[in-house]
Design an enzyme around this catalytic site. Structure first.
Site, PDB file in Angstrom:
ATOM      1  N   PHE A   1      13.021  26.205  68.913  1.00 38.78           N
ATOM      2  CA  PHE A   1      13.430  27.597  68.768  1.00 38.78           C
ATOM      3  C   PHE A   1      12.345  28.347  68.012  1.00 38.78           C
ATOM      4  O   PHE A   1      12.123  28.094  66.827  1.00 38.78           O
ATOM      5  CB  PHE A   1      14.764  27.671  68.013  1.00 38.78           C
ATOM      6  CG  PHE A   1      15.305  29.066  67.840  1.00 38.78           C
ATOM      7  CD1 PHE A   1      15.174  30.016  68.842  1.00 38.78           C
ATOM      8  CD2 PHE A   1      15.967  29.416  66.674  1.00 38.78           C
ATOM      9  CE1 PHE A   1      15.686  31.297  68.689  1.00 38.78           C
ATOM     10  CE2 PHE A   1      16.480  30.700  66.506  1.00 38.78           C
ATOM     11  CZ  PHE A   1      16.348  31.640  67.518  1.00 38.78           C
TER      12      PHE A   1
ATOM     13  N   LEU B   1      11.490  31.493  66.515  1.00 35.63           N
ATOM     14  CA  LEU B   1      11.929  32.784  65.983  1.00 35.63           C
ATOM     15  C   LEU B   1      11.127  33.166  64.739  1.00 35.63           C
ATOM     16  O   LEU B   1      10.504  34.221  64.679  1.00 35.63           O
ATOM     17  CB  LEU B   1      13.424  32.755  65.650  1.00 35.63           C
ATOM     18  CG  LEU B   1      13.969  33.951  64.861  1.00 35.63           C
ATOM     19  CD1 LEU B   1      13.819  35.241  65.655  1.00 35.63           C
ATOM     20  CD2 LEU B   1      15.429  33.727  64.473  1.00 35.63           C
TER      21      LEU B   1
ATOM     22  N   GLU C   1       8.587  33.906  61.779  1.00 33.81           N
ATOM     23  CA  GLU C   1       7.184  34.289  61.740  1.00 33.81           C
ATOM     24  C   GLU C   1       6.717  34.366  60.300  1.00 33.81           C
ATOM     25  O   GLU C   1       7.541  34.322  59.370  1.00 33.81           O
ATOM     26  CB  GLU C   1       6.983  35.649  62.419  1.00 33.81           C
ATOM     27  CG  GLU C   1       7.335  35.656  63.890  1.00 33.81           C
ATOM     28  CD  GLU C   1       7.123  37.012  64.546  1.00 33.81           C
ATOM     29  OE1 GLU C   1       7.388  37.121  65.751  1.00 33.81           O
ATOM     30  OE2 GLU C   1       6.695  37.963  63.851  1.00 33.81           O
TER      31      GLU C   1
ATOM     32  N   THR D   1      10.448  23.732  64.187  1.00 34.75           N
ATOM     33  CA  THR D   1      10.867  22.332  64.242  1.00 34.75           C
ATOM     34  C   THR D   1      10.659  21.761  65.638  1.00 34.75           C
ATOM     35  O   THR D   1      10.979  22.402  66.643  1.00 34.75           O
ATOM     36  CB  THR D   1      12.344  22.202  63.847  1.00 34.75           C
ATOM     37  OG1 THR D   1      12.530  22.750  62.548  1.00 34.75           O
ATOM     38  CG2 THR D   1      12.781  20.743  63.838  1.00 34.75           C
TER      39      THR D   1
ATOM     40  N   GLN E   1      34.281   7.394  31.804  1.00 34.06           N
ATOM     41  CA  GLN E   1      35.002   8.559  32.297  1.00 34.06           C
ATOM     42  C   GLN E   1      34.073   9.692  32.748  1.00 34.06           C
ATOM     43  O   GLN E   1      34.377  10.402  33.703  1.00 34.06           O
ATOM     44  CB  GLN E   1      35.977   9.065  31.231  1.00 34.06           C
ATOM     45  CG  GLN E   1      37.187   8.154  31.054  1.00 34.06           C
ATOM     46  CD  GLN E   1      38.187   8.713  30.067  1.00 34.06           C
ATOM     47  OE1 GLN E   1      37.836   9.421  29.138  1.00 34.06           O
ATOM     48  NE2 GLN E   1      39.463   8.391  30.266  1.00 34.06           N
TER      49      GLN E   1
ATOM     50  N   GLY F   1      20.641   7.571  37.153  1.00 34.11           N
ATOM     51  CA  GLY F   1      19.809   7.638  35.949  1.00 34.11           C
ATOM     52  C   GLY F   1      18.334   7.561  36.292  1.00 34.11           C
ATOM     53  O   GLY F   1      17.868   8.150  37.272  1.00 34.11           O
ATOM     54  N   GLY F   2      17.581   6.813  35.490  1.00 35.86           N
ATOM     55  CA  GLY F   2      16.149   6.684  35.735  1.00 35.86           C
ATOM     56  C   GLY F   2      15.853   6.137  37.115  1.00 35.86           C
ATOM     57  O   GLY F   2      14.865   6.526  37.754  1.00 35.86           O
TER      58      GLY F   2
ATOM     59  N   GLU G   1      18.725  28.030  59.076  1.00 37.01           N
ATOM     60  CA  GLU G   1      19.934  28.535  59.757  1.00 37.01           C
ATOM     61  C   GLU G   1      20.591  29.657  58.948  1.00 37.01           C
ATOM     62  O   GLU G   1      21.803  29.866  59.019  1.00 37.01           O
ATOM     63  CB  GLU G   1      20.938  27.404  60.006  1.00 37.01           C
ATOM     64  CG  GLU G   1      20.418  26.284  60.883  1.00 37.01           C
ATOM     65  CD  GLU G   1      20.572  26.549  62.366  1.00 37.01           C
ATOM     66  OE1 GLU G   1      21.266  27.519  62.728  1.00 37.01           O
ATOM     67  OE2 GLU G   1      20.000  25.785  63.154  1.00 37.01           O
TER      68      GLU G   1
END
Length: 382
Positions: free
Chosen positions: A120, A122, A124, A155, A278, A338-339, A362
């Site tokens: 597609f 479109l 620019e 794409t 928790q 985490g790390g 989109e």
């Protein structure tokens, strides 16, 4: 498609994702390309033709069915979905909705089998969210249009056999009214490609500039045969595309929750699994709530779409909420890891980068907010 046949398709796709796509994710990330063998398997499964009517060789899925299949596919890296996304979307749907019978007969069977990949064209350099300001021109000369301009971030452009091109055919009409949609074979003289883009994420999904330099396109290639209707054609496909992107978001949420929960049950700190803490549970719970909310919205809005109801506001809301939600889920996943979540050894950092784009293409989140608010105001005044 009857329920039994559809469930067989869904289970086949699920097995394909588990056995072929997920194991190939690291290779795709390393090579920045989806292996040709996997692309061929996607053709063989009919995935390029999800939204193409059966009479033209496609699967002819409803929006609800398409969303369910896309959700399955995007439990794996979004790069795999990108292979078929532009063809399943406006590449085929612009022709399905507004194309002439000749255009349908010529292109839809090729798109359905994956023989032809569509892109597609479109966006620019100076026209993205403001699509009405595009500058690519198409000047009528006899029975052809002379096309000049540059399209950006396109794409699948390196693989495309056909571009659905938006170009200005009437310079005297400002905004969207002077724009036409063309079917442009990718092998026409004057078409060239820029260097492939290097992106934050979504390695394996190819984008680049497409340059049109005095490309002569037959006037018969205007979708529907009527100039000036291109933007309207694109708008007709947008609702379907926004539900599709919600399904992409939901598939990524499914995978992120699966990975995060498994890690929280395996990782131990202070003599116990971190899933017992928790504050970790709170993040897991919030992600589950996002998952349920996106799933509920998507299923309800896709059903309305299939029933022929007007759902432009709802589709904008769905695209906005689902893409923001997957961003939250990805962020929590990195936090729970985490790390380790910051390391390439674990895949959550890759998903974190991949899903960031969903809030942009989109139609950005801010464009969706504008659409929603304007629709609310119009409805109130009415």
């Amino acid at each position: 498609m009857d329920i039994e046949t559809f469930e067989l398709l869904r289970s086949t796709v699920r097995r394909f994702v588990e056995e072929r796509l997920i194991p190939a994710e690291d290779q795709v990330d390393h090579d920045d390309a989806v292996p040709p063998g996997i692309v061929q398997e996607m053709r063989d499964l009919g995935l390029f033709g999800l939204s193409v009517p059966e009479e033209f060789g496609g699967l002819g899925l409803t929006m609800s069915e398409e969303a369910a299949i896309i959700r399955e596919i995007t439990r794996a890296s979004v790069a795999f979905r990108s292979v078929i996304g532009t063809t399943v979307g406006i590449g085929s749907q612009g022709i399905v909705i507004d194309g002439t019978e000749q255009q349908k007969q010529e292109w839809l069977p090729k798109l359905a089998t994956g023989e032809a990949v569509a892109s597609f064209a479109l966006t620019e350099p100076e026209a993205g969210s403001d699509a009405g300001s595009l500058r690519t021109t198409a000047v009528l000369e006899g029975d052809h249009y002379r096309v000049n301009g540059t399209k950006r971030y396109i794409t699948n452009a390196p693989y495309a056999k056909m571009f659905t091109l938006m170009a200005r055919t009437d310079p005297g009409v400002k905004g969207a009214g002077g724009i036409s949609a063309f079917i442009v074979p990718a092998d026409l003289p004057g078409i060239s490609l820029g260097v492939p883009d290097r992106k934050m994420g979504q390695r394996g999904a190819k984008t680049c500039d497409v340059i049109f330099d005095d490309v002569m396109v037959p006037a018969a290639n205007i979708i529907g045969g009527v100039p000036g209707q291109g933007f309207k054609t694109a708008m007709k496909v947008l609702d379907r595309g926004r539900i599709h992107i919600a399904a992409v978001s939901l598939g990524q949420i499914d995978r992120l929750i699966e990975m995060t929960l498994a890690y929280a049950l395996d990782r131990r700190q202070f003599g116990q699994e971190i899933a017992s803490f928790q504050l970790v549970q709170a993040m897991l719970a919030d992600s589950k709530v996002d998952q349920i909310a996106v799933e509920s919205m998507m299923n309800a809005i896709a059903a309305k779409f299939d029933a022929g109801e007007k759902v432009a506001l709802e589709c904008a809301a769905l695209k906005y909420f689902s893409t923001e939600a997957v961003g939250r889920v990805a962020d929590r996943a990195v936090q729970i890891f985490g790390g380790a979540g910051y390391m390439t050894e674990y895949k959550v950092e890759r998903f974190y980068r991949d899903v960031r784009l969903l809030r942009i293409y989109e139609g950005t989140s801010q464009i969706q907010q504008t659409i929603i608010a304007k629709a609310m105001i119009r409805n109130a005044k009415a």
